[in-house]
Design a protein around this motif. Structure first.
Motif, PDB file in Angstrom:
ATOM      1  N   HIS A   1       0.818  -1.210   0.000  1.00 22.29           N
ATOM      2  CA  HIS A   1       0.000   0.000   0.000  1.00 22.29           C
ATOM      3  C   HIS A   1       0.849   1.256   0.000  1.00 22.29           C
ATOM      4  N   GLU A   2       2.172   1.102   0.187  1.00 21.14           N
ATOM      5  CA  GLU A   2       3.068   2.251   0.065  1.00 21.14           C
ATOM      6  C   GLU A   2       2.975   2.886  -1.320  1.00 21.14           C
TER       7      GLU A   2
ATOM      8  N   VAL B   1       6.357  10.306   9.259  1.00 24.79           N
ATOM      9  CA  VAL B   1       5.708   8.999   9.279  1.00 24.79           C
ATOM     10  C   VAL B   1       5.818   8.432  10.688  1.00 24.79           C
ATOM     11  N   GLY B   2       4.697   8.009  11.220  1.00 26.94           N
ATOM     12  CA  GLY B   2       4.688   7.454  12.565  1.00 26.94           C
ATOM     13  C   GLY B   2       4.726   5.943  12.557  1.00 26.94           C
TER      14      GLY B   2
ATOM     15  N   GLU C   1       6.192   1.338   5.876  1.00 23.76           N
ATOM     16  CA  GLU C   1       7.607   0.983   5.916  1.00 23.76           C
ATOM     17  C   GLU C   1       8.366   2.066   5.147  1.00 23.76           C
ATOM     18  N   PRO C   2       9.166   2.910   5.847  1.00 21.87           N
ATOM     19  CA  PRO C   2       9.820   4.035   5.158  1.00 21.87           C
ATOM     20  C   PRO C   2      10.631   3.621   3.938  1.00 21.87           C
ATOM     21  N   GLU C   3      11.336   2.500   4.025  1.00 16.03           N
ATOM     22  CA  GLU C   3      12.134   2.063   2.877  1.00 16.03           C
ATOM     23  C   GLU C   3      11.253   1.724   1.676  1.00 16.03           C
ATOM     24  N   LEU C   4      10.149   1.053   1.926  1.00 17.73           N
ATOM     25  CA  LEU C   4       9.211   0.721   0.847  1.00 17.73           C
ATOM     26  C   LEU C   4       8.596   1.985   0.261  1.00 17.73           C
ATOM     27  N   LEU C   5       8.335   2.960   1.136  1.00 14.99           N
ATOM     28  CA  LEU C   5       7.722   4.205   0.662  1.00 14.99           C
ATOM     29  C   LEU C   5       8.708   4.968  -0.228  1.00 14.99           C
TER      30      LEU C   5
ATOM     31  N   THR D   1      10.814  11.492   8.020  1.00 16.65           N
ATOM     32  CA  THR D   1      11.162  11.580   9.435  1.00 16.65           C
ATOM     33  C   THR D   1      10.287  10.600  10.199  1.00 16.65           C
ATOM     34  N   TRP D   2      10.946   9.699  10.872  1.00 17.86           N
ATOM     35  CA  TRP D   2      10.262   8.610  11.552  1.00 17.86           C
ATOM     36  C   TRP D   2       9.928   9.033  12.977  1.00 17.86           C
ATOM     37  N   HIS D   3       8.699   8.765  13.398  1.00 17.24           N
ATOM     38  CA  HIS D   3       8.284   9.105  14.760  1.00 17.24           C
ATOM     39  C   HIS D   3       7.815   7.853  15.479  1.00 17.24           C
TER      40      HIS D   3
END
Ligand SMILES: [Zn+2]
Length: 122
Positions: A2-3, A31-32, A38-42, A63-65
């Motif tokens: 879904h990314e 992104v929380g 998944e930040p890498e997938l996004l 930026t990961w939260h």
């Protein structure tokens, strides 16, 4: 994945905010941990979405939260391993609540005028 649909929506949102004659340079998002992204997938999906467009070099900055687990009784912020959750406060055994970590926000975009794109940057 879904990314991919999120990256498409994000790209659409960015293009709506784009001044005429500009291309995207950077896109900053929050992104929380609870957003199921998944930040890498996004980032990977983002590259696929911008490829072949004038914005193909646009960088996605994520930026990961993390979410915090908080005790409503004593205020203790419980330490935990990433991806694991505690049910009870380690100090007073009160059930813990969760704070934050559900972000999925477009924070900022930077743009570059298109004609400058044709010049070699120093
Ligand atoms: Zn407590």
């Amino acid at each position: 994945m879904h990314e991919l649909s999120i990256a498409e929506s994000l790209f659409e949102l960015c293009r709506e905010r784009l001044p005429a004659g500009h291309r995207l340079a950077t896109v900053q998002i929050d992104v929380g941990e609870l957003s199921s992204i998944e930040p890498e997938l996004l980032r990977f999906a983002w590259q696929a979405v911008v490829a072949g467009s004038p914005h193909t070099d646009a960088t996605l900055q994520v930026t990961w939260h993390r979410a915090e687990q908080l005790c409503p009784r004593c205020g203790e912020v419980a330490e935990r391993q990433p991806g694991s959750w505690l049910r009870f406060c380690p100090l007073c055994l009160e059930p813990l609540s969760v704070r934050g970590g559900d972000q999925l926000d477009l924070v900022a975009i930077t743009t570059i005028p298109l004609p400058a794109d044709l010049e070699v940057s120093s």
